[in-house]
Design an enzyme around this catalytic site. Structure first.
Site, PDB file in Angstrom:
ATOM      1  N   LYS A   1       0.867  -1.183   0.000  1.00 58.61           N
ATOM      2  CA  LYS A   1       0.000   0.000   0.000  1.00 58.61           C
ATOM      3  C   LYS A   1       0.901   1.230   0.000  1.00 58.61           C
ATOM      4  O   LYS A   1       1.127   1.878   1.027  1.00 58.61           O
ATOM      5  CB  LYS A   1      -0.916  -0.004   1.220  1.00 58.61           C
ATOM      6  CG  LYS A   1      -2.144   0.885   1.043  1.00 58.61           C
ATOM      7  CD  LYS A   1      -3.084   0.325  -0.009  1.00 58.61           C
ATOM      8  CE  LYS A   1      -4.323   1.155  -0.156  1.00 58.61           C
ATOM      9  NZ  LYS A   1      -5.205   0.626  -1.219  1.00 58.61           N
TER      10      LYS A   1
ATOM     11  N   SER B   1      -8.623  -1.031  -4.551  1.00 62.80           N
ATOM     12  CA  SER B   1      -8.792  -0.559  -3.179  1.00 62.80           C
ATOM     13  C   SER B   1     -10.287  -0.414  -2.871  1.00 62.80           C
ATOM     14  O   SER B   1     -11.017  -1.393  -2.894  1.00 62.80           O
ATOM     15  CB  SER B   1      -8.029   0.744  -2.965  1.00 62.80           C
ATOM     16  OG  SER B   1      -7.730   0.937  -1.596  1.00 62.80           O
TER      17      SER B   1
END
Length: 792
Positions: A399, A593
């Site tokens: 991430k 996401s």
């Protein structure tokens, strides 16, 4: 105007009366402008703008006996009529109508008419009230009362009552209507019965007929071309003729030729939903409407071939692959597809053109098919210089969105996933060009490496077939199609809402741009495209409550955004599924996401090979700007009531306890994200963790990892929705969409204004995208893709 000297029915509107009635009009079936005179309730079934003009002429004296003009849009209408009599006096009337939607596809309507008799009686007001009910696409019921309030007003104003039914056993092909009427005359009640038939044997030709209880009959026809229809009627009364001009489906045309060549201009952005603008009266065309228009050419018997004019379109790689599939379908239907390229020719534009039979390039053009590159900006050094301190918690190593603030270069995990994405997309680019142009992959890569290519170099390399100015294109096309052709640059551009809703519908709900709390914004000069959870939840609730909706297709093209808003949408999807309605996801260029979060529980997920998806992870934090404030002489005092009250303040960094609280929050949201993926994808927690950690995958890799079910297009997702909803193959299915709100300035802005705005924004982001990201400023935890990716 072409006057069709056709004859009026014997039982037509009485001369000099306060009502006009179009020929063979059924109270339950007639909609559009004609419903102004027949049944105002039916205005609500067909909200598209429509127009009608009717006239009757005496065959012996050539005098105008009747005239009516009406237009409608939305749920309202305006009309004017004139009825003459033997004394040469005219009865005029002005009418306005309104339709109101009631539950269960029931409509109620009212007309107000200002009558102006020719006998000097002054103005007289009357009312019409109607009901329309279309519970099924094959059955309609209607009732209307005309000239209410007519008691003692005038001898020719008679109150009438009508009840009708129409049956459509084969849809638009055949309508069978029956009608009962009662006219309240001065001394008696007159009952009438009638039957109507409307037949559409081929597109653009409509035949009408009717008969009443006195065996008076009539028949006529309507001929349509591009939505304009000329009609007329012949009956037993031989003393008058009636002709009319009406509008219908804008794509309806009577044609026996096969020389039509639609031209598609691909030179702008195609949003997922049409958007109106302060600078443009017409809404911009949506991407999905473009797909439908292209797909129509493959089955249209009047289409000989297709031309694509490609000038710097704004398509991502996944959309190009989706469009390519349709182009190949058109070619398989023996309709050549010709591409003309002008302006800048980048990777995506050329990949799209390569799927066509021929490619013509502007003589002064060049091919800038240079392959793919990625440029990532890191702000850590600049933040250190100004005294800004980044504090972020993330789950997990892949991430990498926070690395733009915390690093001066990519971490090993971030570099790994970016490399894999570029490798996949480059491979798809080379393979696509190689397949479509019949070249070896090695040769294609060599041509890319030697670019930019001049026009002649592109021809020599087999990438281009010819050099043609746009003004000379039609001459070249006549050589290709061996004869005269009709270039049509407005092919099916206008849409028509059928007055008959299908009993089985599939609803399309769009999730585009950053996912935020609140309402969606469609994009414009002062607002970017974003998807608001309130808007999407409301749409999904509508789909759940509508008995006609059998399934929902989510079109997701979003990098994610607010974790809270994403969870709201996820929950609404689950509630819809509890109603027994399947949800299928069609992924566009990016569904990562939060974009993957909202997709996770779907019954099936479709993606293109280059769709960017996954990124199952979250992050949160802030920039502490206290050092910057000190450098510019700004001081602050913080007063709190609560240990954690100032943890999100931009004046100071979080202390260890505050950061621990943030980290716990990020970890909990990550846990929920993974649990929802495990539940929706029926995966074990360990398997989810292996493909999560914030890692981004291509669509092809996502299928291999179990995050996506199939590689396929939007059309494939619709077909899967039909199957999951157990709708029989061949059954009529209507696609409906729930429109997002529209901004004040819309999607289209003068380029000079947009350029000035973009020049003042940080990080080189396009103005609209930056504006949409601002809405995420108050979100403490984000589920969002590490980058904004635009492939050219």
């Amino acid at each position: 105007m072409l006057i069709l000297a056709l004859l009026n029915l014997a039982h037509a509107t009485p001369e000099g009366s306060a009502r006009y009635l179009p020929p063979a009009a059924n109270t339950a079936a007639e909609d559009g402008a004609a419903s102004t005179w027949v049944n105002p309730a039916n205005l609500g079934f067909d909200p598209d703008p429509s127009f009608g003009l009717w006239y009757t002429q005496d065959l012996q004296t050539a005098e105008l006996r009747q005239f009516a003009l009406a237009s409608s849009t939305g749920n309202g209408s305006l009309g004017v009529f004139m009825n003459g009599n033997e004394d040469g006096e005219a009865w005029w009337g002005l009418t306005t109508g309104l339709s109101i939607a009631l539950p269960e596809n029931l409509k109620m309507g009212v007309n107000g008419t200002l009558n102006i008799p020719g006998q000097g009686a002054g103005t007289l007001g009357t009312w019409d009230v109607g009901l329309g009910y279309r519970p099924f696409p094959f059955l309609g019921l209607g009732a209307a009362v005309h000239n209410l309030g007519s008691a003692s007003l005038h001898p020719l104003i008679e109150t009438s009552y009508t009840a009708a039914m129409v049956v459509r056993p084969f849809g638009d092909l055949l309508e069978l209507g029956a009608e009962y009427g009662r006219i309240d005359q001065e001394q008696s009640l007159l009952d009438t019965f009638g039957a109507q038939v409307r037949l559409r044997p081929i597109p653009g030709l409509v035949l009408r007929a009717e008969i009443d209880d006195s065996m008076a009959w009539g028949a006529g026809l309507e001929i349509y071309y591009d939505g304009a229809g000329f009609g007329g009627y012949v009956g037993q009364s031989l003393n008058s003729a009636t002709g009319y001009l009406i509008t219908g489906d804008p794509n309806e045309r009577l044609s026996f030729s096969q020389n039509r060549v639609p031209v598609f201009e691909l030179a702008q952005r195609f949003p997922y939903q049409p958007v109106t603008s302060l600078f443009s009266a017409d809404p911009s065309e949506s991407y999905l409407h473009l797909l439908d228009r292209l797909r129509d050419t493959a089955s249209d018997p009047n289409v000989q071939g297709v031309v694509l004019e490609i000038e710097n379109p704004s398509f991502n790689f996944a959309q190009v692959q989706e469009l390519t599939e349709i182009i190949l379908e058109i070619r398989e239907a023996d309709r050549p597809v010709i591409a003309w390229i002008g302006g800048e020719v980048d990777n995506a534009a050329y990949l799209l053109a390569s799927a066509c039979d021929e490619i013509h390039l502007h003589p002064a053009g060049e091919l800038t098919v240079l392959g793919l590159s990625a440029q990532v900006r890191y702000l850590k050094g600049a933040l250190d210089l100004v005294g800004a301190e980044p504090q972020f918690s993330r789950r997990s190593d892949y991430k990498s969105a926070v690395e733009a603030y915390t690093n001066t270069g990519a971490s090993e995990a971030a570099a790994e996933q970016l490399k894999e994405l570029l490798d996949t997309m480059q491979a798809e680019l080379v393979a696509g060009i190689s397949k479509h142009r019949g070249l070896d992959k090695e040769a294609v890569q060599a041509l890319i490496d030697s670019g930019p290519l001049l026009a002649q170099e592109a021809i020599d390399g087999g990438l281009i077939d010819g050099l043609t100015y746009k003004s000379d294109l039609e001459e070249k096309l006549e050589e290709t199609f061996e004869g005269s052709i009709e270039l049509d640059d407005s092919y099916h551009t206008r849409t028509d809402t059928s007055g008959w809703a299908a009993s089985k519908q599939i609803a399309i709900v769009y999730i585009e741009g950053p996912i935020v709390s609140g309402e969606s914004t469609p994009g414009g000069l002062l607002s970017g495209v974003s998807t608001g959870s309130d808007t999407v939840v409301e749409a999904l609730q509508q789909a759940a409550d509508d008995p006609a909706v059998q399934a929902v297709v989510l079109r997701v093209d979003s990098p994610g955004g607010s974790s809270y808003a994403s969870d709201e949408i996820w929950h609404a999807v689950r509630e819809l599924q509890k109603e027994g309605k399947p949800v299928i996801v069609s992924m566009g260029g990016v569904a990562a996401s939060g974009g993957y979060y909202v997709s996770a529980s779907a019954d099936a997920i479709y993606a293109e090979p280059t769709t960017i998806t996954g990124s199952i992870g979250v992050y949160g934090g802030k920039l502490s700007l206290g050092g910057l404030y000190e450098k510019v002489g700004v001081t602050h005092e913080i007063h709190t009531r609560g240990r954690m009250a100032a943890m999100y303040s931009d004046v100071r960094p979080m202390d260890p306890l505050e950061f621990e609280a943030l980290d716990k929050l990020v970890g909990d949201i990550y846990r929920q994200f993974k649990e929802k993926v495990a539940e929706g994808r029926e995966m074990q927690p360990e398997a989810v963790e292996a493909v999560a950690q914030g890692r981004v995958w291509s669509g092809r890799a996502a299928v291999e990892n179990g995050l996506v079910d199939e590689l396929g297009s939007f059309q494939d997702a619709i077909e899967r929705a039909r199957v999951e909803a157990e709708i029989p193959e061949g059954a009529e299915v209507q696609l409906i969409s729930y429109q997002n709100g529209r901004g004040l300035l819309g999607d289209v802005a003068p380029e000079i204004i947009r350029a000035q705005l973009e020049a003042q924004l940080p990080n080189g982001l396009p103005g609209a995208e930056w504006a949409s990201l601002i809405r995420l400023a108050d979100e403490p935890v984000l589920a969002m893709l590490p980058w904004l990716i635009e492939v050219k």
